[in-house]
Enzyme design. Structure first.
Site, short mmCIF file in Angstrom:
data_model
loop_
_atom_site.label_atom_id
_atom_site.label_comp_id
_atom_site.label_asym_id
_atom_site.label_seq_id
_atom_site.Cartn_x
_atom_site.Cartn_y
_atom_site.Cartn_z
N GLU A 1 -2.57 -1.68 -3.34
CA GLU A 1 -3.75 -0.99 -2.84
C GLU A 1 -3.43 0.46 -2.50
O GLU A 1 -2.26 0.83 -2.29
CB GLU A 1 -4.32 -1.71 -1.62
CG GLU A 1 -3.38 -1.80 -0.43
CD GLU A 1 -3.96 -2.59 0.72
OE1 GLU A 1 -4.75 -3.52 0.46
OE2 GLU A 1 -3.63 -2.27 1.88
N THR B 1 -4.08 4.62 9.12
CA THR B 1 -4.44 3.35 8.49
C THR B 1 -5.85 3.47 7.93
O THR B 1 -6.61 4.38 8.30
CB THR B 1 -4.35 2.19 9.51
OG1 THR B 1 -4.54 0.94 8.82
CG2 THR B 1 -5.39 2.33 10.60
N HIS C 1 -8.06 -6.42 7.48
CA HIS C 1 -7.81 -5.38 8.47
C HIS C 1 -7.92 -5.97 9.86
O HIS C 1 -8.98 -6.41 10.29
CB HIS C 1 -8.75 -4.18 8.34
CG HIS C 1 -8.12 -2.91 8.88
ND1 HIS C 1 -7.38 -2.05 8.11
CD2 HIS C 1 -8.09 -2.40 10.14
CE1 HIS C 1 -6.93 -1.05 8.86
NE2 HIS C 1 -7.35 -1.26 10.10
N HIS D 1 -0.12 -6.15 9.50
CA HIS D 1 0.40 -5.73 10.80
C HIS D 1 0.61 -6.90 11.75
O HIS D 1 1.70 -7.09 12.30
CB HIS D 1 -0.55 -4.70 11.44
CG HIS D 1 -0.04 -4.14 12.72
ND1 HIS D 1 0.75 -3.01 12.78
CD2 HIS D 1 -0.17 -4.56 14.00
CE1 HIS D 1 1.06 -2.75 14.04
NE2 HIS D 1 0.51 -3.68 14.79
N HIS E 1 0.87 -1.18 0.00
CA HIS E 1 0.00 0.00 0.00
C HIS E 1 0.90 1.23 0.00
O HIS E 1 1.19 1.81 1.04
CB HIS E 1 -0.90 -0.02 1.25
CG HIS E 1 -1.92 1.07 1.28
ND1 HIS E 1 -3.16 0.90 1.87
CD2 HIS E 1 -1.91 2.35 0.83
CE1 HIS E 1 -3.86 2.02 1.77
NE2 HIS E 1 -3.11 2.92 1.15
N ARG F 1 1.90 4.88 -0.03
CA ARG F 1 1.20 6.13 0.31
C ARG F 1 1.99 7.33 -0.20
O ARG F 1 3.21 7.25 -0.39
CB ARG F 1 1.00 6.23 1.83
CG ARG F 1 0.04 5.17 2.37
CD ARG F 1 -0.09 5.28 3.88
NE ARG F 1 -0.97 4.25 4.42
CZ ARG F 1 -2.29 4.37 4.57
NH1 ARG F 1 -2.87 5.51 4.21
NH2 ARG F 1 -3.01 3.40 5.07
N HIS G 1 6.24 4.09 4.32
CA HIS G 1 6.71 2.69 4.31
C HIS G 1 7.08 2.28 2.89
O HIS G 1 8.21 2.46 2.47
CB HIS G 1 5.72 1.74 4.99
CG HIS G 1 4.27 2.04 4.78
ND1 HIS G 1 3.67 2.02 3.54
CD2 HIS G 1 3.28 2.33 5.68
CE1 HIS G 1 2.38 2.29 3.67
NE2 HIS G 1 2.10 2.50 4.94
#
Length: 265
Positions: free
Chosen positions: A88, A123, A214, A238, A57, A59, A64
């Site tokens: 994503e 998140t 999630h 996570h 993911h 961003r 990250h």
């Protein structure tokens, strides 16, 4: 049928795929300029342990996963044709640039998951809403599908929203499972799970494929899969990376796969 695409019926028979989200590996690496831990090494270990996919993911703030990670993982996955690459993010931020770049390079990407997160959001915490989001999402969904990519929309577990996802052109929805994770092991577990079951059935009735993710972990994963029909892919990051700090990546991935298999016994 594309061999990478499973049906809802396949999922009920135990074909739910595990896609390992590597964001937190990159987050740790980014705290020092040493290049460790290696995101591609973590992906290799996860794939060797038997996971069926890799998720990232990226961003806009690059907290990250960074653009070079997206490309390097795609290069790595050329050697793993049986595995899927799921990227994503918010299609109105940097996601589409990442996807277009991979397609332009001829590198593998199989699924794009649209998530309505804000730039500074810690998140993901909610899904798309229909009909409100239809007009702006539909052209980007169509663009991805024209590139030969499967599109999944991150959605709250509301059955009434599934028709809107289908009308926007999505192939799948990813059910946002935080409410289930918080309710697991409490008196509300059965009630919350019933809502996810109903949402899954509504998605399947619309002809949508079904993903979920999630806050899923080794404790709550099997219970979710037993109750929710047709889940084709679980994206877990996570908790899985946290477990890997104790157990190692290989044993952790194998343990998550055992959780999935137990759900169908």
């Amino acid at each position: 049928m594309n061999p990478l695409v499973t049906t809802g019926l396949d999922a009920q028979r135990g074909a739910t795929a595990l896609s390992v989200n590597l964001n937190k590996v990159a987050l740790l690496r980014n705290t020092r300029a040493l290049g460790i831990p290696s995101v591609t090494r973590a992906a290799t270990l996860a794939l060797e342990a038997g996971c069926q996919g890799i998720t990232v993911h990226p961003r806009p703030d690059q907290r990250h996963i960074r653009p070079h990670d997206v490309v390097e993982l795609a290069e790595l996955l050329k050697a793993w044709p049986q595995a899927e690459y799921n990227i994503e993010g918010n299609p109105f931020h940097n996601l589409m640039d990442c996807v277009r770049d991979l397609v332009r390079r001829g590198l593998p990407v199989h699924q794009v998951t649209f998530v309505p997160d804000s730039v500074d959001q810690p998140t993901s915490d909610h899904g798309w809403r229909f009909p409100d989001d239809h007009a702006r999402l539909a052209p980007l969904v169509a663009e991805c599908r024209a590139m030969g990519l499967r599109v999944s929309l991150f959605m709250d577990p509301e059955g009434s929203q599934m028709r809107g996802a289908r009308e926007a052109g999505a192939d799948r929805v990813e059910l946002y499972t935080e409410t289930y994770a918080r309710a697991h092991g409490t008196p509300r577990q059965a009630e919350v799970l019933a809502g996810f079951t109903a949402a899954a059935r509504a998605a399947l009735a619309e002809g949508l494929g079904l993903n979920a993710g999630h806050d899923l972990n080794r404790d709550n994963l099997a219970d979710f899969l037993r109750a929710v029909p047709g889940v084709q892919e679980m994206s877990i990051g996570h908790a899985l990376i946290a477990d890997a700090l104790e157990l190692g990546m290989v044993e952790t991935v194998r343990d998550y796969l055992r959780c999935i298999h137990r759900a169908y016994e």
